[in-house]
Scaffold this active site. Structure first.
Site, PDB file in Angstrom:
ATOM      1  N   SER A 111       0.795  -1.226   0.000  1.00  0.00           N
ATOM      2  CA  SER A 111       0.000   0.000   0.000  1.00  0.00           C
ATOM      3  C   SER A 111       0.829   1.278   0.000  1.00  0.00           C
ATOM      4  O   SER A 111       0.386   2.288  -0.530  1.00  0.00           O
ATOM      5  CB  SER A 111      -0.970  -0.004   1.177  1.00  0.00           C
ATOM      6  OG  SER A 111      -0.309  -0.284   2.380  1.00  0.00           O
ATOM      7  N   LYS A 134     -11.356   0.899  -2.431  1.00  0.00           N
ATOM      8  CA  LYS A 134     -10.283   1.487  -3.238  1.00  0.00           C
ATOM      9  C   LYS A 134     -10.728   1.551  -4.706  1.00  0.00           C
ATOM     10  O   LYS A 134     -11.610   2.324  -5.013  1.00  0.00           O
ATOM     11  CB  LYS A 134      -8.995   0.743  -2.969  1.00  0.00           C
ATOM     12  CG  LYS A 134      -8.485   1.214  -1.597  1.00  0.00           C
ATOM     13  CD  LYS A 134      -7.630   0.324  -0.827  1.00  0.00           C
ATOM     14  CE  LYS A 134      -7.399   0.972   0.547  1.00  0.00           C
ATOM     15  NZ  LYS A 134      -6.972   0.036   1.557  1.00  0.00           N
ATOM     16  N   HIS A 171      -5.167  -3.292  -2.976  1.00  0.00           N
ATOM     17  CA  HIS A 171      -4.739  -2.335  -4.015  1.00  0.00           C
ATOM     18  C   HIS A 171      -4.578  -2.969  -5.389  1.00  0.00           C
ATOM     19  O   HIS A 171      -4.237  -2.281  -6.349  1.00  0.00           O
ATOM     20  CB  HIS A 171      -3.433  -1.655  -3.608  1.00  0.00           C
ATOM     21  CG  HIS A 171      -3.573  -0.820  -2.378  1.00  0.00           C
ATOM     22  ND1 HIS A 171      -4.068   0.465  -2.395  1.00  0.00           N
ATOM     23  CD2 HIS A 171      -3.325  -1.101  -1.077  1.00  0.00           C
ATOM     24  CE1 HIS A 171      -4.098   0.941  -1.165  1.00  0.00           C
ATOM     25  NE2 HIS A 171      -3.653   0.004  -0.347  1.00  0.00           N
TER      26      HIS A 171
END
Ligand SMILES: *Cc1c(COP(=O)(O)O)cnc(C)c1O
Length: 388
Positions: free
Chosen positions: A181, A241, A209
């Protein structure tokens, strides 16, 4: 008694400020997007995790509004009581099909998913092997489980192998971010699979991610590498995300998911995500699966930014993800550069210890498919001014 003075709270805050580790929140007066409003001014933002530009997508806002009409605002209970509704059930089936796993389980947040999985599966006689740069929620979950926690050097398979040879236990679980991250690099997942098979350890990948960003249909790092459920038995990823919404899932075998439903305390003892948001995530996954063009655009922006910054002499961590870490080293310097960018209308966060290791303070620049080439050019132009 004043806890503030008796416990030294103020003194600690003062020390944090003196060492440039004090954190402040910035209030956005607008929705998330490439342009945001702060203090009555417009900024070009390069600091969200909204990699596909879905957080304020009209189709998703519309889905959410319609779902709210049907399902109301609150789920009213935990999943095991009466909070599990049709949209949650459909979302889980959709995720299982998308990720090629037998089953999936929706959690209210990624932090809770990680905490739930690791504490449900691991205990006193077990060992959790963690990459040094794993997300805080994974690290905390390992500690909360009561298992022995062993950290290996970042993405270093020799270090992991050595630890696997040294630390025996009833159950052994290797845990890694798919895309890290704060650094943006990808874990060597194939090598992790091989080591886990050889040493008979379980493997869990947190693809918070990677989901939406990698893979033909945005299925993440595992789709990109065609890794099956038997190779990576525990897949976790989040909806907050690239998918632009909120929440998380864990996917794996039927037995794994049933075990989590019975034992994961952060699943059992919490209110279910509102059904309208589960519906919205379902729609977001459909958009994500079709977002091939957006992923290509994002890759193009990433290459442009990297080439530009490297040719200006900046130091970047190697990464092909939309997370680009520009290493400055010193916390004060990182804060100063972030402040100078703010002055020039750019919102980019300085990330400092303890989030990242000492002396690796950085600008964490994140790109979104909603950014334009011109916005990246504008950032490169001010960075080159600051270099001069
Ligand atoms: C953001 C993140 C989480 C936490 O997910 P939330 O849904 O925000 O709680 C977990 N793991 C990683 C790697 C993350 O980046």
């Amino acid at each position: 008694m004043s806890i503030e003075s008796a416990w030294g709270l103020q003194t600690t805050l003062d020390q944090q400020q003196a060492s440039h580790h004090y954190r402040r929140r910035r209030t956005l007066d607008s929705a998330q997007g490439p342009i945001v409003q702060v203090d009555g001014k417009a900024f070009i933002a390069f600091c969200s995790n909204d990699y596909l530009g879905l957080a304020n997508h009209p189709a998703l806002v519309n889905t959410n509004q319609q779902a709210l009409q049907q399902w109301g605002v609150g789920s009213g209970a935990a999943h095991l009581i009466s909070g599990h509704q049709t949209p949650h059930e459909q979302l889980e089936q959709q995720i299982a099909a998308w990720t090629g796993r037998e089953r999936a389980l929706v959690f209210s947040t990624g932090f809770m998913a990680n905490l739930g999985v690791i504490t449900a599966l691991m205990g006193r006689d077990d060992v959790v092997f963690q990459d040094r740069l794993n997300h805080a929620s994974l690290i905390d979950a390992g500690l909360a489980s009561g298992a022995k926690v062993v950290r290996y050097q970042h993405s270093d398979m020799r270090s992991l192998e050595q630890q696997l040879q040294t630390h025996q236990g009833r159950r052994r679980l290797v845990v890694s971010d798919g895309v890290f991250s704060m650094d943006g690099d990808r874990a060597p997942i194939k090598a992790l699979v091989q080591l886990c098979e050889h040493y008979q350890a379980g493997l869990m990948i947190d693809d918070a991610h990677g989901i939406g960003v990698f893979g033909e249909s945005g299925g993440g790092c595992l789709e990109a590498m065609k890794l099956t459920q038997s190779q990576v038995p525990i897949l976790m990823a989040t909806f907050g995300k690239a998918l632009g919404v909120f929440g998380a899932f864990v996917a794996g075998s039927e037995v794994l998911i049933e075990t989590l439903i019975q034992k994961a305390r952060s699943y059992i003892y919490t209110t279910a995500m509102p059904a309208a948001f589960a519906s919205t995530v379902s729609r977001s996954i459909e958009l994500c699966q079709q977002a091939k063009h957006e992923r290509e655009h994002l890759t193009g922006l990433t290459q442009k930014l990297r080439q530009g910054l490297l040719s200006q002499g900046f130091k970047l961590i190697v990464s092909d993800s939309p997370i680009q870490a520009l290493i400055l080293g010193d916390s004060e310097k990182a804060l100063n550069v972030s402040a100078a960018l703010y002055e020039r209308g750019f919102l980019i966060q300085a990330i400092r210890p303890p989030t990242v290791p000492i002396n690796s303070a950085r600008l964490r620049i994140t790109l979104s498919a909603a950014h334009t080439q011109e916005q990246v050019d504008a950032l490169l132009a001010v960075m080159s001014e600051m270099r001069a």
